[in-house]
Design a protein around this motif. Structure first.
Motif, PDB file in Angstrom:
ATOM      1  N   SER A  13      45.757  37.119 -33.337  1.00 35.69           N
ATOM      2  CA  SER A  13      44.419  36.785 -33.808  1.00 35.69           C
ATOM      3  C   SER A  13      44.296  37.182 -35.275  1.00 35.69           C
ATOM      4  O   SER A  13      44.945  38.108 -35.752  1.00 35.69           O
ATOM      5  N   GLU A  14      43.450  36.448 -35.962  1.00 33.31           N
ATOM      6  CA  GLU A  14      43.226  36.709 -37.381  1.00 33.31           C
ATOM      7  C   GLU A  14      42.174  37.794 -37.534  1.00 33.31           C
ATOM      8  O   GLU A  14      41.165  37.811 -36.832  1.00 33.31           O
ATOM      9  N   PHE A  25      46.719  39.478 -39.765  1.00 34.68           N
ATOM     10  CA  PHE A  25      46.846  39.089 -38.371  1.00 34.68           C
ATOM     11  C   PHE A  25      47.217  40.295 -37.529  1.00 34.68           C
ATOM     12  O   PHE A  25      47.931  41.186 -37.974  1.00 34.68           O
ATOM     13  N   CYS A  26      46.702  40.282 -36.334  1.00 33.58           N
ATOM     14  CA  CYS A  26      47.006  41.340 -35.373  1.00 33.58           C
ATOM     15  C   CYS A  26      47.655  40.663 -34.164  1.00 33.58           C
ATOM     16  O   CYS A  26      47.158  39.649 -33.677  1.00 33.58           O
ATOM     17  N   GLY A  27      48.748  41.205 -33.713  1.00 34.57           N
ATOM     18  CA  GLY A  27      49.433  40.585 -32.591  1.00 34.57           C
ATOM     19  C   GLY A  27      49.845  41.607 -31.553  1.00 34.57           C
ATOM     20  O   GLY A  27      49.917  42.803 -31.825  1.00 34.57           O
TER      21      GLY A  27
END
Length: 99
Positions: A13-14, A25-27
């Motif tokens: 998600s941004e 971004f986080c993943g």
């Protein structure tokens, strides 16, 4: 770590930074190995149950809460003379003789 491959779920998600307008971004990565193993065990048990029902010499039906036929075995098809397609989705009351 050992180089083996496995199935994952990747979520991304941004994250908007309001102070400098950079895009970040986080993943996350989730290992689905156990889930896939559980699904395989469930499929094996379902196949075993289906084979057991089909091997019965007696007519057998599986119905849902509304009484609709979800599964029927070959003995029921032979006994009642209807096709599997005619049974599936019909109410179980179709096999009861009217008085």
């Amino acid at each position: 770590k050992d180089g083996s491959e496995f199935v994952i779920e990747l979520g991304l998600s941004e994250v908007k930074c309001t102070y400098n307008f950079e895009r970040r971004f986080c993943g996350f990565v989730r290992d689905l190995t156990r889930q896939k193993e559980d699904e395989a065990r469930i499929q094996q048990k379902e196949a075993f149950t289906n084979n057991l029902v089909e091997a019965s010499f007696d007519a057998m039906f599986a119905i849902n809460r509304k009484g609709l036929i979800q599964q029927v075995n070959g003995a029921a098809i032979k006994q009642f003379g209807w096709s599997k397609e005619e049974f599936l989705g019909s109410n179980i009351s179709i096999i009861m003789k009217s008085k």
